[in-house]
Design a protein around this motif. Structure first.
Motif, mmCIF file in Angstrom:
data_model
loop_
_atom_site.group_PDB
_atom_site.id
_atom_site.type_symbol
_atom_site.label_atom_id
_atom_site.label_comp_id
_atom_site.label_asym_id
_atom_site.label_seq_id
_atom_site.Cartn_x
_atom_site.Cartn_y
_atom_site.Cartn_z
ATOM 1 N N LYS A 38 55.174 41.637 8.092
ATOM 2 C CA LYS A 38 54.039 41.543 7.179
ATOM 3 C C LYS A 38 52.824 41.009 7.920
ATOM 4 C CE LYS A 38 56.862 40.506 3.146
ATOM 5 N NZ LYS A 38 57.146 39.538 2.097
ATOM 6 N N ASN A 39 51.673 41.226 7.322
ATOM 7 C CA ASN A 39 50.454 40.628 7.861
ATOM 8 C C ASN A 39 50.562 39.111 7.727
ATOM 9 O OD1 ASN A 39 49.307 43.138 8.375
ATOM 10 N ND2 ASN A 39 48.482 43.267 6.321
ATOM 11 N N LYS A 40 49.995 38.397 8.669
ATOM 12 C CA LYS A 40 50.033 36.934 8.664
ATOM 13 C C LYS A 40 48.807 36.382 7.954
ATOM 14 C CE LYS A 40 53.470 36.175 11.670
ATOM 15 N NZ LYS A 40 54.721 35.689 11.212
ATOM 16 N N ILE A 41 48.993 35.259 7.289
ATOM 17 C CA ILE A 41 47.890 34.518 6.686
ATOM 18 C C ILE A 41 47.792 33.212 7.458
ATOM 19 C CG2 ILE A 41 47.050 33.329 4.624
ATOM 20 C CD1 ILE A 41 48.512 35.416 2.969
ATOM 21 N N GLY A 42 46.558 32.829 7.801
ATOM 22 C CA GLY A 42 46.393 31.598 8.554
ATOM 23 C C GLY A 42 45.052 30.955 8.304
ATOM 24 N N GLU A 43 44.929 29.737 8.806
ATOM 25 C CA GLU A 43 43.690 28.980 8.683
ATOM 26 C C GLU A 43 42.978 28.969 10.026
ATOM 27 O OE1 GLU A 43 42.104 24.497 7.600
ATOM 28 O OE2 GLU A 43 44.212 24.987 7.337
ATOM 29 N N VAL A 44 41.695 29.269 9.999
ATOM 30 C CA VAL A 44 40.891 29.277 11.214
ATOM 31 C C VAL A 44 40.683 27.826 11.654
ATOM 32 C CG1 VAL A 44 38.664 29.888 12.228
ATOM 33 C CG2 VAL A 44 39.737 31.413 10.562
ATOM 34 N N VAL A 45 41.085 27.509 12.905
ATOM 35 C CA VAL A 45 40.928 26.154 13.414
ATOM 36 C C VAL A 45 39.786 26.048 14.421
ATOM 37 C CG1 VAL A 45 43.284 25.441 12.941
ATOM 38 C CG2 VAL A 45 42.744 26.460 15.139
ATOM 39 N N ASP A 46 39.374 27.158 15.028
ATOM 40 C CA ASP A 46 38.208 27.154 15.912
ATOM 41 C C ASP A 46 37.631 28.553 15.995
ATOM 42 O OD1 ASP A 46 36.434 25.561 17.485
ATOM 43 O OD2 ASP A 46 37.220 26.521 19.278
ATOM 44 N N VAL A 47 36.323 28.619 16.197
ATOM 45 C CA VAL A 47 35.592 29.883 16.205
ATOM 46 C C VAL A 47 34.659 29.905 17.408
ATOM 47 C CG1 VAL A 47 33.968 31.314 14.890
ATOM 48 C CG2 VAL A 47 35.596 29.884 13.683
ATOM 49 N N GLY A 48 34.648 31.029 18.125
ATOM 50 C CA GLY A 48 33.664 31.208 19.190
ATOM 51 C C GLY A 48 32.280 31.407 18.587
ATOM 52 N N GLU A 49 31.252 31.286 19.399
ATOM 53 C CA GLU A 49 29.883 31.356 18.884
ATOM 54 C C GLU A 49 29.427 32.766 18.555
ATOM 55 O OE1 GLU A 49 27.153 29.267 21.368
ATOM 56 O OE2 GLU A 49 28.390 27.478 21.406
ATOM 57 N N GLY A 50 29.960 33.774 19.237
ATOM 58 C CA GLY A 50 29.554 35.148 19.001
ATOM 59 C C GLY A 50 29.538 35.917 20.304
ATOM 60 N N HIS A 51 28.910 37.096 20.266
ATOM 61 C CA HIS A 51 28.857 37.929 21.474
ATOM 62 C C HIS A 51 27.620 38.826 21.423
ATOM 63 C CE1 HIS A 51 30.644 40.667 18.561
ATOM 64 N NE2 HIS A 51 30.307 41.655 19.355
ATOM 65 N N TYR A 52 27.313 39.438 22.557
ATOM 66 C CA TYR A 52 26.197 40.379 22.630
ATOM 67 C C TYR A 52 26.710 41.793 22.397
ATOM 68 C CZ TYR A 52 23.222 36.728 24.486
ATOM 69 O OH TYR A 52 22.491 35.576 24.633
ATOM 70 N N SER A 53 25.959 42.577 21.645
ATOM 71 C CA SER A 53 26.315 43.980 21.411
ATOM 72 C C SER A 53 25.954 44.795 22.648
ATOM 73 C CB SER A 53 25.571 44.521 20.189
ATOM 74 O OG SER A 53 24.196 44.658 20.489
ATOM 75 N N ALA A 54 26.272 46.077 22.613
ATOM 76 C CA ALA A 54 25.960 46.973 23.731
ATOM 77 C C ALA A 54 24.449 47.115 23.925
ATOM 78 C CB ALA A 54 26.582 48.341 23.503
ATOM 79 N N THR A 55 23.685 46.893 22.861
ATOM 80 C CA THR A 55 22.225 46.996 22.962
ATOM 81 C C THR A 55 21.569 45.665 23.331
ATOM 82 O OG1 THR A 55 21.947 46.547 20.608
ATOM 83 C CG2 THR A 55 22.160 48.872 21.283
ATOM 84 N N GLY A 56 22.370 44.624 23.470
ATOM 85 C CA GLY A 56 21.834 43.321 23.850
ATOM 86 C C GLY A 56 21.525 42.398 22.693
ATOM 87 N N ALA A 57 21.788 42.819 21.464
ATOM 88 C CA ALA A 57 21.540 41.967 20.299
ATOM 89 C C ALA A 57 22.663 40.935 20.170
ATOM 90 C CB ALA A 57 21.467 42.811 19.031
ATOM 91 N N TRP A 58 22.292 39.711 19.839
ATOM 92 C CA TRP A 58 23.277 38.650 19.650
ATOM 93 C C TRP A 58 23.926 38.803 18.280
ATOM 94 C CZ3 TRP A 58 26.156 35.434 22.177
ATOM 95 C CH2 TRP A 58 26.749 34.364 21.533
ATOM 96 N N ILE A 59 25.270 38.819 18.239
ATOM 97 C CA ILE A 59 26.011 38.929 16.987
ATOM 98 C C ILE A 59 26.816 37.646 16.814
ATOM 99 C CG2 ILE A 59 27.735 40.227 15.688
ATOM 100 C CD1 ILE A 59 27.017 42.652 17.444
ATOM 101 N N PRO A 60 26.406 36.751 15.900
ATOM 102 C CA PRO A 60 27.167 35.515 15.689
ATOM 103 C C PRO A 60 28.440 35.793 14.901
ATOM 104 C CG PRO A 60 25.330 35.620 14.169
ATOM 105 C CD PRO A 60 25.220 36.825 15.069
ATOM 106 N N THR A 61 29.424 34.937 15.052
ATOM 107 C CA THR A 61 30.651 35.090 14.267
ATOM 108 C C THR A 61 30.377 34.687 12.819
ATOM 109 O OG1 THR A 61 31.315 32.891 14.983
ATOM 110 C CG2 THR A 61 32.270 34.736 16.167
ATOM 111 N N THR A 62 31.103 35.306 11.887
ATOM 112 C CA THR A 62 30.888 35.018 10.468
ATOM 113 C C THR A 62 31.982 34.121 9.891
ATOM 114 O OG1 THR A 62 31.993 37.075 9.872
ATOM 115 C CG2 THR A 62 29.604 37.132 10.031
ATOM 116 N N CYS A 63 33.160 34.098 10.499
ATOM 117 C CA CYS A 63 34.222 33.208 10.032
ATOM 118 C C CYS A 63 33.872 31.777 10.408
ATOM 119 C CB CYS A 63 35.563 33.596 10.649
ATOM 120 S SG CYS A 63 36.261 35.099 9.978
ATOM 121 N N LYS A 64 34.381 30.837 9.615
ATOM 122 C CA LYS A 64 34.128 29.430 9.848
ATOM 123 C C LYS A 64 35.456 28.683 9.925
ATOM 124 C CE LYS A 64 31.733 29.262 5.995
ATOM 125 N NZ LYS A 64 31.894 30.629 5.608
ATOM 126 N N LYS A 65 35.419 27.509 10.526
ATOM 127 C CA LYS A 65 36.608 26.659 10.535
ATOM 128 C C LYS A 65 37.026 26.406 9.098
ATOM 129 C CE LYS A 65 35.778 24.107 14.779
ATOM 130 N NZ LYS A 65 35.582 22.790 15.387
#
Length: 110
Positions: A38-65
């Protein structure tokens, strides 16, 4: 060696601690769910800040601790750290966030 170390997510990665599911009881017989993956359910304990897209735009993460998330059966890496089990993987592979209310459209990245 790892006693005074911590685990941190990088880029768009999430570190998720799985929530244990209950086994099914039929009277005094305990039936573990070994055959059904089955799919797992879990609690987010840490999140990275985000990443750059192929076009160079910064994409922040949307999930939170603290968010409860549904993970796919495959795709996240199972990792043991200080005797605890975690799943580590990219935010875009999370299937859903379990919440009491849907986020406002301006909180979504698209």
């Amino acid at each position: 060696m790892l006693e005074n170390k911590n685990l941190y997510a990088l880029y768009n990665a999430l570190i998720v601690k799985p929530i244990e599911e209950q086994e099914t009881n039929y009277g005094s017989i305990v039936v573990p769910d070994l055959g059904n993956e089955k799919n797992k359910i879990g609690e987010v304990v840490d999140v990275g800040e985000g990443h750059y897209s192929a076009t160079g735009a910064w994409i922040p993460t949307t999930c939170k601790k603290g968010d409860l998330v549904v993970l796919p059966t495959q795709g996240f890496t199972k990792f043991e750290f200080k005797g605890e089990e975690y799943f580590i993987g990219p935010e875009n592979q999370v299937l859903a966030v379990i919440s009491e209310e849907k986020p406002k459209s301006k909180e979504l990245p698209f």
